[in-house]
Design a protein around this motif. Structure first.
Motif, short mmCIF file in Angstrom:
data_model
loop_
_atom_site.label_atom_id
_atom_site.label_comp_id
_atom_site.label_asym_id
_atom_site.label_seq_id
_atom_site.Cartn_x
_atom_site.Cartn_y
_atom_site.Cartn_z
N MET A 177 -22.66 36.46 51.51
CA MET A 177 -23.63 35.48 51.04
C MET A 177 -23.49 35.27 49.54
O MET A 177 -22.97 36.12 48.83
CB MET A 177 -25.05 35.94 51.40
CG MET A 177 -25.34 35.91 52.91
SD MET A 177 -27.03 36.41 53.29
CE MET A 177 -26.89 38.17 52.95
N LYS A 178 -23.99 34.13 49.06
CA LYS A 178 -23.76 33.69 47.69
C LYS A 178 -24.19 34.73 46.65
O LYS A 178 -23.55 34.91 45.62
CB LYS A 178 -24.49 32.38 47.44
CG LYS A 178 -24.23 31.78 46.07
CD LYS A 178 -24.97 30.48 45.89
CE LYS A 178 -24.42 29.40 46.76
NZ LYS A 178 -25.03 28.08 46.46
N HIS A 179 -25.30 35.42 46.91
CA HIS A 179 -25.83 36.37 45.93
C HIS A 179 -25.73 37.82 46.41
O HIS A 179 -26.45 38.68 45.90
CB HIS A 179 -27.28 36.01 45.61
CG HIS A 179 -27.44 34.63 45.07
ND1 HIS A 179 -26.94 34.24 43.85
CD2 HIS A 179 -28.01 33.52 45.61
CE1 HIS A 179 -27.21 32.95 43.65
NE2 HIS A 179 -27.86 32.50 44.70
N GLN A 180 -24.83 38.07 47.34
CA GLN A 180 -24.67 39.41 47.87
C GLN A 180 -24.41 40.41 46.76
O GLN A 180 -23.49 40.26 45.94
CB GLN A 180 -23.50 39.45 48.86
CG GLN A 180 -23.37 40.75 49.63
CD GLN A 180 -24.46 40.90 50.69
OE1 GLN A 180 -24.75 39.96 51.41
NE2 GLN A 180 -25.05 42.07 50.76
N ASN A 181 -25.29 41.42 46.68
CA ASN A 181 -25.17 42.53 45.73
C ASN A 181 -25.43 42.14 44.28
O ASN A 181 -25.32 43.00 43.39
CB ASN A 181 -23.81 43.22 45.85
CG ASN A 181 -23.60 43.83 47.22
OD1 ASN A 181 -24.53 44.36 47.83
ND2 ASN A 181 -22.38 43.73 47.74
N GLN A 182 -25.77 40.90 43.99
CA GLN A 182 -26.21 40.57 42.64
C GLN A 182 -27.52 41.29 42.34
O GLN A 182 -28.35 41.49 43.22
CB GLN A 182 -26.46 39.07 42.49
CG GLN A 182 -25.30 38.27 41.96
CD GLN A 182 -25.71 36.86 41.57
OE1 GLN A 182 -26.62 36.27 42.15
NE2 GLN A 182 -25.03 36.29 40.59
N VAL A 183 -27.70 41.67 41.08
CA VAL A 183 -28.97 42.26 40.65
C VAL A 183 -29.70 41.19 39.84
O VAL A 183 -29.21 40.73 38.80
CB VAL A 183 -28.74 43.52 39.81
CG1 VAL A 183 -30.08 44.07 39.31
CG2 VAL A 183 -28.00 44.57 40.63
N VAL A 184 -30.88 40.82 40.33
CA VAL A 184 -31.63 39.69 39.77
C VAL A 184 -33.04 40.15 39.44
O VAL A 184 -33.75 40.68 40.30
CB VAL A 184 -31.68 38.52 40.77
CG1 VAL A 184 -32.41 37.33 40.16
CG2 VAL A 184 -30.29 38.12 41.23
N LEU A 185 -33.46 39.95 38.19
CA LEU A 185 -34.83 40.23 37.79
C LEU A 185 -35.57 38.91 37.67
O LEU A 185 -35.09 37.97 37.02
CB LEU A 185 -34.86 40.99 36.46
CG LEU A 185 -36.21 41.53 35.98
CD1 LEU A 185 -36.02 42.76 35.11
CD2 LEU A 185 -37.00 40.47 35.20
N ILE A 186 -36.75 38.84 38.30
CA ILE A 186 -37.53 37.61 38.34
C ILE A 186 -38.94 37.91 37.86
O ILE A 186 -39.62 38.77 38.45
CB ILE A 186 -37.56 37.02 39.76
CG1 ILE A 186 -36.14 36.71 40.24
CG2 ILE A 186 -38.43 35.76 39.80
CD1 ILE A 186 -36.03 36.48 41.73
N THR A 187 -39.38 37.24 36.80
CA THR A 187 -40.75 37.43 36.32
C THR A 187 -41.68 36.43 37.00
O THR A 187 -41.23 35.44 37.58
CB THR A 187 -40.84 37.28 34.80
OG1 THR A 187 -40.65 35.90 34.43
CG2 THR A 187 -39.82 38.16 34.10
N GLY A 188 -42.98 36.68 36.93
CA GLY A 188 -43.93 35.81 37.60
C GLY A 188 -43.75 35.83 39.10
O GLY A 188 -44.00 34.84 39.79
N ALA A 189 -43.36 37.00 39.63
CA ALA A 189 -42.93 37.11 41.03
C ALA A 189 -44.07 37.22 42.02
O ALA A 189 -43.84 37.20 43.23
CB ALA A 189 -42.00 38.31 41.17
#
Length: 247
Positions: free
Chosen positions: A1-13
């Motif tokens: 998948m497009k974001h497989q294993n990416q580490v993503v931090l999202i604020t306002g979650a």
């Protein structure tokens, strides 16, 4: 998948746009650090998603207007997942004030969260990404920054985010870090619930595509900016507003 294993931090979650972006990335295989100042809303988001998403989600309670809190959130993310590939700065606040009657406290809070908070998150994330030699920073502004149709503190804070993006994109490009901003138009989120109905209808009437945006509209653009498909795009402010205003 497009974001497989990416580490993503999202604020306002914990709600609205941030919650939708968490869902979108986690479902696409990313490992997500979901950050919010409201621990109850954040826990509800993570509990809902952890049963079916492909990636992992961790909940981090933080106040993004405070530098120590931001540093701790990013350190927790790196400790858990080993790196930080993407940060999406969604957290924002607003209040309905006329310019003349804007209390100092309201100005300080809106600027402190929307602009200073974005700056702090960008700065601390960039330190990690520089050591990796890569990363994508995605900020959230507002069409109000283009039109001036909104409270002065909100418009000023969101215009500041666009200027911040242009500046740090130039500075960080040599480190392999891309920085872009999404500029949404009126979008169905809890923040909109505080706006009088007649104002909301006026906004819709001003949108050539004839509808308000949805959080998923923003999540899809964030997905594009977070992956290699946008590898030659940096320093851009991308309007997602149904044709309401142009950059």
């Amino acid at each position: 998948m497009k974001h497989q294993n990416q580490v993503v931090l999202i604020t306002g979650a914990g709600q609205g746009m941030g919650q939708s972006i968490v869902r979108h990335f986690a479902d696409a295989g990313a490992n997500v650090a979901a950050v919010d100042i409201n621990p109850q809303a954040l826990a509800a988001t993570v509990d809902e998603l952890n049963g079916w998403i492909e990636g992992q989600i961790i909940a981090i309670t933080a106040n993004i207007s405070q530098s120590d809190s931001v540093r701790d959130a990013i350190a927790t993310t790196v400790e858990k997942f080993g790196r930080l590939d993407v940060i999406i700065n969604v957290a924002g606040v607003g209040s309905i004030d006329t310019f003349i009657d804007t209390p100092d406290a309201h100005w300080d809070k809106v600027i402190g969260v929307n602009l200073t908070g974005t700056f702090l998150c960008c700065r601390e994330a960039a330190k990690v990404m520089q050591s990796q030699g890569s990363g994508s920073i995605i900020n959230i502004s507002s069409t109000a920054a283009l039109t001036g149709e909104g409270p002065s503190h909100y418009c000023a804070s969101k215009a500041g985010v666009m200027g911040l993006t242009r500046s740090i994109a130039r500075e960080l490009a040599s480190s392999g870090i891309r920085v872009n901003t999404i500029v949404p138009g009126p979008t169905n989120t809890p923040m909109m619930a505080d706006i009088p109905e007649e104002w909301t209808q006026q906004m819709i009437d001003a949108i050539p595509l004839g509808r308000m945006g949805e959080s998923d509209d923003i999540a899809k653009v964030a997905s594009f900016l977070a992956c290699d498909d946008s590898g030659f795009i940096t320093g851009q402010n991308i309007a997602v507003n149904g044709g309401m205003a142009f950059i």
